[in-house]
Design an enzyme around this catalytic site. Sequence first.
Site, short mmCIF file in Angstrom:
data_model
loop_
_atom_site.label_atom_id
_atom_site.label_comp_id
_atom_site.label_asym_id
_atom_site.label_seq_id
_atom_site.Cartn_x
_atom_site.Cartn_y
_atom_site.Cartn_z
N ASP A 20 26.74 35.12 52.34
CA ASP A 20 26.72 36.49 52.86
C ASP A 20 27.91 37.27 52.30
O ASP A 20 29.05 36.82 52.40
CB ASP A 20 26.79 36.46 54.40
N ASP A 60 22.38 41.63 50.67
CA ASP A 60 23.72 41.04 50.71
C ASP A 60 23.73 39.59 51.19
O ASP A 60 24.79 39.03 51.45
CB ASP A 60 24.64 41.87 51.62
N GLU A 61 22.57 38.96 51.28
CA GLU A 61 22.51 37.60 51.83
C GLU A 61 21.45 36.79 51.11
O GLU A 61 20.34 37.26 50.87
CB GLU A 61 22.20 37.68 53.33
#
Length: 441
Positions: free
Chosen positions: A16, A119-120
């Site tokens: 993350d 974002d992950e």
Amino acid sequence: MNPTISFPDRRIFCVDSVSFYASCECCYRNLPPLTTKLAVVSDLHRSGSVVLAASPALKQLGIKTASRLYQIEQLPYRERKQIVLVEPRMLAYMKTSIEVLDVLHQFAPPDAIRIYSIDENFIDMTGTERLFGSDTETARKIQTAIWHQTGIPVRIGIGPNNVIAKLVLDLRGKREGIARCGYADISRLLHDFPIRKMWGVGRMMEQHLSVIGINTIGDLAAARVEDLHERFGVLGAELWHHAWGIDNSPTIIDPMTLFQTAPDAKRTIGHGVTLMRDYYQYEQIRLVLAELAGDVAARVRFSNQVGWTVHLGVRYSRHVTRDGFSKQLRLPYPTADERLLLRYVLQLFEPNWLDGEPVRFLSVALGQLTPDQGTLQLSLFEDNTKVWRRKRLLKAIDHVNLRYGKGTIRLAVSFLDTSVAKRRLRFVGGHPGGEQHDTLS
């Protein structure tokens, strides 16, 4: 739980990016992302605008994701003068997200990486111990590589399956940087956290669980799965399994499945827009409805379908007593023509809207979709030759917009100030895409 049941035992890393949008903006400005006080705000000209991302240093002042701009403006001046405020540029963030993904490809093949969000990412690192070392050593190598190559700090959760990796990331990794949890560690590491921290539990579900005495993840694990299933259906049973770290969802996906057509087509396609200000005049509202109808019709044609049912949703400004209305009607024959769709949308709108009522939200949808067989519904009251020609024209416009970009061909009225299409064409994911130099190369 039955001890004879075998559970997945892989090395799943959930990676993350720390306050991703804010870290990107710090990186673009050569500012340290962990110590700079920076907020990405949806619109700097409106005090009620939402904070899309806040850097870790800014979060220490109480400003977090979903805070409002006026909350920053209310901070003491000595704090406020140090804060950097920027508007989003989604295309640049997408480019940086791809750069982070490129780094992950240095540690695992593409089919071992599942993109969860911008974002992950989940990565299956099973069998790479001899290449990169232990879990902690591998995680540090990934963090260092991403930091040196992109300037983005990341945190990592490690577990034997996707759920445990995600839970330990959210509950411990975001504070510790790297966190690992196995099946035997779940009660000790995860069960003491409040239920609102549970992956998949929103505000409403938290309230429902609180009513029956479930306030922590441990309380959820201690409940009877049969009771949860009876009360909440499949979701209740799934949450119970997740509280014990039970998950069989794959991280490694057969690449060929990405190119297979979904077995069931969508039954309804629609689009709605929240207006930047109240619209009082009929012509302004009609323009927005026309643009929504055009967008919906194009998407229906792209899916090679036609629809039987028109839906209209209208919400008013919060300053008036009436909330709005929602109406629908069945068409005499299915269509994917925005001109016909708009005609029926206006038939729903005009009798229900009182002249001068402030409209703040509009939505249009086409439902009961069926495959377009390529035939023409003949009419005794229309020139069927013109109808056929228009159908071919719409297909040609769709082809141009698909090849050269959405909005390449659009109505001239979309250049008016009251148009929402002009603004939406510059947006990505509901937010500004950025300037030309921010686009993907």
